[in-house]
Design a protein around this motif. Structure first.
Motif, PDB file in Angstrom:
ATOM      1  N   UNK A 213      -9.524  -3.932 -15.390  1.00 46.56           N
ATOM      2  CA  UNK A 213      -9.788  -2.712 -14.618  1.00 46.56           C
ATOM      3  C   UNK A 213     -10.841  -1.858 -15.329  1.00 46.56           C
ATOM      4  N   UNK A 214     -10.670  -1.658 -16.628  1.00 49.59           N
ATOM      5  CA  UNK A 214     -11.639  -0.873 -17.398  1.00 49.59           C
ATOM      6  C   UNK A 214     -13.011  -1.538 -17.392  1.00 49.59           C
ATOM      7  N   UNK A 215     -13.043  -2.841 -17.627  1.00 48.61           N
ATOM      8  CA  UNK A 215     -14.320  -3.562 -17.659  1.00 48.61           C
ATOM      9  C   UNK A 215     -14.999  -3.515 -16.296  1.00 48.61           C
ATOM     10  N   UNK A 216     -14.211  -3.632 -15.213  1.00 50.68           N
ATOM     11  CA  UNK A 216     -14.788  -3.596 -13.864  1.00 50.68           C
ATOM     12  C   UNK A 216     -15.336  -2.220 -13.535  1.00 50.68           C
ATOM     13  N   UNK A 217     -14.606  -1.171 -13.899  1.00 44.82           N
ATOM     14  CA  UNK A 217     -15.083   0.191 -13.640  1.00 44.82           C
ATOM     15  C   UNK A 217     -16.327   0.505 -14.465  1.00 44.82           C
ATOM     16  N   UNK A 218     -16.342   0.036 -15.697  1.00 45.89           N
ATOM     17  CA  UNK A 218     -17.511   0.205 -16.546  1.00 45.89           C
ATOM     18  C   UNK A 218     -18.712  -0.511 -15.919  1.00 45.89           C
ATOM     19  N   UNK A 219     -18.484  -1.730 -15.419  1.00 46.15           N
ATOM     20  CA  UNK A 219     -19.548  -2.496 -14.766  1.00 46.15           C
ATOM     21  C   UNK A 219     -20.030  -1.784 -13.505  1.00 46.15           C
ATOM     22  N   UNK A 220     -19.088  -1.169 -12.772  1.00 42.91           N
ATOM     23  CA  UNK A 220     -19.459  -0.417 -11.569  1.00 42.91           C
ATOM     24  C   UNK A 220     -20.411   0.722 -11.924  1.00 42.91           C
ATOM     25  N   UNK A 221     -20.059   1.475 -12.968  1.00 39.69           N
ATOM     26  CA  UNK A 221     -20.905   2.588 -13.397  1.00 39.69           C
ATOM     27  C   UNK A 221     -22.290   2.098 -13.806  1.00 39.69           C
ATOM     28  N   UNK A 222     -22.346   0.983 -14.538  1.00 44.18           N
ATOM     29  CA  UNK A 222     -23.629   0.433 -14.979  1.00 44.18           C
ATOM     30  C   UNK A 222     -24.451  -0.059 -13.800  1.00 44.18           C
ATOM     31  N   UNK A 223     -23.785  -0.716 -12.850  1.00 45.74           N
ATOM     32  CA  UNK A 223     -24.494  -1.265 -11.693  1.00 45.74           C
ATOM     33  C   UNK A 223     -25.107  -0.163 -10.834  1.00 45.74           C
ATOM     34  N   UNK A 224     -24.305   0.875 -10.561  1.00 41.01           N
ATOM     35  CA  UNK A 224     -24.805   1.968  -9.731  1.00 41.01           C
ATOM     36  C   UNK A 224     -25.916   2.733 -10.443  1.00 41.01           C
ATOM     37  N   UNK A 225     -25.662   3.105 -11.712  1.00 45.10           N
ATOM     38  CA  UNK A 225     -26.671   3.851 -12.467  1.00 45.10           C
ATOM     39  C   UNK A 225     -27.899   2.994 -12.749  1.00 45.10           C
ATOM     40  N   UNK A 226     -27.674   1.698 -12.909  1.00 45.28           N
ATOM     41  CA  UNK A 226     -28.762   0.803 -13.290  1.00 45.28           C
ATOM     42  C   UNK A 226     -29.771   0.533 -12.204  1.00 45.28           C
ATOM     43  N   UNK A 227     -29.394   0.800 -10.948  1.00 46.84           N
ATOM     44  CA  UNK A 227     -30.428   0.572  -9.932  1.00 46.84           C
ATOM     45  C   UNK A 227     -30.730   1.778  -9.066  1.00 46.84           C
ATOM     46  N   UNK A 228     -29.768   2.713  -8.887  1.00 49.61           N
ATOM     47  CA  UNK A 228     -30.062   3.882  -8.056  1.00 49.61           C
ATOM     48  C   UNK A 228     -31.168   4.726  -8.684  1.00 49.61           C
ATOM     49  N   UNK A 229     -31.080   4.970 -10.001  1.00 53.97           N
ATOM     50  CA  UNK A 229     -32.084   5.804 -10.667  1.00 53.97           C
ATOM     51  C   UNK A 229     -33.481   5.225 -10.518  1.00 53.97           C
ATOM     52  N   UNK A 230     -33.622   3.924 -10.787  1.00 58.62           N
ATOM     53  CA  UNK A 230     -34.951   3.315 -10.700  1.00 58.62           C
ATOM     54  C   UNK A 230     -35.447   3.269  -9.266  1.00 58.62           C
ATOM     55  N   UNK A 231     -34.557   2.972  -8.317  1.00 62.28           N
ATOM     56  CA  UNK A 231     -34.951   2.932  -6.908  1.00 62.28           C
ATOM     57  C   UNK A 231     -35.534   4.263  -6.465  1.00 62.28           C
ATOM     58  N   UNK A 232     -34.819   5.347  -6.754  1.00 62.58           N
ATOM     59  CA  UNK A 232     -35.270   6.670  -6.322  1.00 62.58           C
ATOM     60  C   UNK A 232     -36.516   7.096  -7.099  1.00 62.58           C
ATOM     61  N   UNK A 233     -36.540   6.810  -8.395  1.00 62.85           N
ATOM     62  CA  UNK A 233     -37.678   7.233  -9.212  1.00 62.85           C
ATOM     63  C   UNK A 233     -38.963   6.546  -8.781  1.00 62.85           C
ATOM     64  N   UNK A 234     -38.917   5.259  -8.474  1.00 61.27           N
ATOM     65  CA  UNK A 234     -40.143   4.569  -8.063  1.00 61.27           C
ATOM     66  C   UNK A 234     -40.670   5.139  -6.747  1.00 61.27           C
ATOM     67  N   UNK A 235     -39.765   5.463  -5.834  1.00 60.15           N
ATOM     68  CA  UNK A 235     -40.201   6.133  -4.608  1.00 60.15           C
ATOM     69  C   UNK A 235     -40.835   7.473  -4.904  1.00 60.15           C
ATOM     70  N   UNK A 236     -40.264   8.214  -5.851  1.00 61.23           N
ATOM     71  CA  UNK A 236     -40.823   9.520  -6.213  1.00 61.23           C
ATOM     72  C   UNK A 236     -42.188   9.385  -6.882  1.00 61.23           C
ATOM     73  N   UNK A 237     -42.373   8.318  -7.655  1.00 58.75           N
ATOM     74  CA  UNK A 237     -43.673   8.093  -8.301  1.00 58.75           C
ATOM     75  C   UNK A 237     -44.759   7.892  -7.248  1.00 58.75           C
ATOM     76  N   UNK A 238     -44.509   6.988  -6.308  1.00 58.48           N
ATOM     77  CA  UNK A 238     -45.521   6.717  -5.274  1.00 58.48           C
ATOM     78  C   UNK A 238     -45.726   7.936  -4.391  1.00 58.48           C
ATOM     79  N   UNK A 239     -44.656   8.642  -4.068  1.00 61.05           N
ATOM     80  CA  UNK A 239     -44.759   9.859  -3.261  1.00 61.05           C
ATOM     81  C   UNK A 239     -45.621  10.909  -3.958  1.00 61.05           C
ATOM     82  N   UNK A 240     -45.400  11.088  -5.257  1.00 58.24           N
ATOM     83  CA  UNK A 240     -46.140  12.096  -6.025  1.00 58.24           C
ATOM     84  C   UNK A 240     -47.598  11.708  -6.194  1.00 58.24           C
TER      85      UNK A 240
END
Length: 387
Positions: A213-240
């Motif tokens: 359970x702990x390992x899965x929740x930790x993986x969930x946090x890494x998965x979400x943080x690991x791609x949402x930030x880059x996805x939004x940031x790359x859009x912001x780079x091109x937009x800017x």
């Protein structure tokens, strides 16, 4: 003075409101009892003082319990111990070694995109979810499902952040993801592989291992943080850059300036414009007394546009030199984003490859499919572009 927070999609109105609050009501209590902090010095102090400002939102949500393994909701000493487990996968050397694979994926995606495409769907989403998915050891065919889960999380309606019903809605979205990852953790515990999930299930924190359970929740946090930030940031780079065409020329003629461009976009349009903390005891912020056990919402976007911290803050300037501890967009103190080096690498490489293969991209803002997120993240949901 209006106390109605404009939506993220109306960036002009949001920035104007933040400037007004920063100047006249820098610490403000909203209708739900949540305290908002707007000035750079105060935001930085709240993020740094983990003893007074806890990262665990469950403290102020009735009937809510901490989620085992969710590192971004943990305080010391548990946070420090769990961070040690995964930090070995995000050392500067290991992130640097990912550069050829990140470049290969970025190049393949751009080569496959036509002369006109949706930057978010074709590049900005697929690149980071591929990389973090490979790091965790997730099957390629399941990556689209992860995008659906994260999109549902960002789209969830967030009025009162202390409402127990909100925590229940978030849990309902995350349950299928964490269940999937629990099954994967059980498989890796039985037959370890060369991936991050295997490292998590085999790791020890202060002499004890993580359960599934702990390992899965930790993986969930890494998965979400690991791609949402880059996805939004790359859009912001091109937009800017689309708003500042000279920056395309700078990136093309001086590729060594691309990291500075990425850092300035992080300040200018942080993917996560606000962060939440909860008070563990009475506190004083910006001359205002806050009680214990209340939620505090720090506005990173406002801090990044504070003229007391940055000269002429509404001007996009890659020569500004904001990085390291001064870069609040990845957090501050012990909760500074673990995946920041990976996010920086992915966005620098992506911009390098866009410049190499396309020269520059033009955003079609008149296309009816162009849309920005209304809440939680500051960025584009869909972005039609052409060469």
């Amino acid at each position: 003075m209006s106390h109605v927070v404009p939506p993220m999609s109306d960036e002009k109105a949001l920035l104007a409101w933040l400037a007004e609050m920063r100047a006249h009501e820098p610490v403000w209590r909203d209708e739900y009892g949540v305290w908002h902090v707007f000035r750079h010095a105060d935001v930085r102090e709240v993020l740094k003082d983990t003893a007074t400002f806890s990262s665990d939102p469950n403290r102020v949500i009735e009937g809510s319990e901490p989620t085992p393994g969710m590192i971004h909701e943990m305080d010391p000493p548990d946070h420090r111990a769990l961070r040690k487990v995964v930090s070995s996968a995000f050392t500067p050397r290991m992130v640097e070694n990912l550069e050829p694979r990140v470049r290969e994926v970025a190049r393949d995606l751009l080569d496959a995109a036509g002369p006109r495409f949706d930057l978010v769907q074709e590049i900005a989403f697929t690149l980071p979810v591929t990389i973090i998915g490979e790091m965790l050891g997730l099957p390629r065919e399941d990556q689209e499902q992860f995008g659906s889960w994260s999109a549902s999380l960002i789209d969830i309606q967030m009025d009162d952040p202390t409402d127990p019903a909100l925590a229940e809605r978030i849990a309902a979205i995350l349950d299928p993801l964490t269940s999937y990852l629990q099954r994967l953790c059980a498989e890796r515990r039985a037959a370890p592989a060369d991936d991050l999930v295997s490292k998590l299930v085999l790791a020890e924190v202060d002499g004890r291992g993580l359960d599934d359970v702990e390992a899965a929740n930790f993986s969930t946090a890494l998965l979400l943080a690991g791609h949402v930030t880059t996805t939004v940031l790359l859009g912001n780079i091109v937009n800017t850059l689309d708003e500042h065409p000279w920056a395309w020329d700078l990136a093309r003629e001086h590729p060594d300036r691309i990291p500075a461009i990425v850092e300035e976009v992080l300040r200018f349009r942080p993917p996560f414009p606000q962060m939440q903390r909860t008070t563990t005891a009475p506190a004083r912020v910006g001359g205002v007394d806050l009680p214990a056990d209340v939620m505090v919402n720090v506005w990173v976007l406002s801090a990044n546009r504070d003229p007391e911290a940055h000269k002429d803050p509404d001007r996009f300037d890659p020569d500004r030199g904001v990085r390291g501890a001064a870069q609040l967009s990845f957090g501050h103190g012990i909760h500074f984003c673990l995946g920041a080096p990976l996010a920086r690498l992915e966005n620098v490489v992506a911009l390098e490859e866009i410049v190499r293969s396309r020269g520059r991209l033009v955003v079609d803002r008149e296309d009816p499919s162009f849309a920005m997120f209304d809440q939680i993240v500051l960025g584009v949901r869909t972005m039609p572009v052409h060469v």
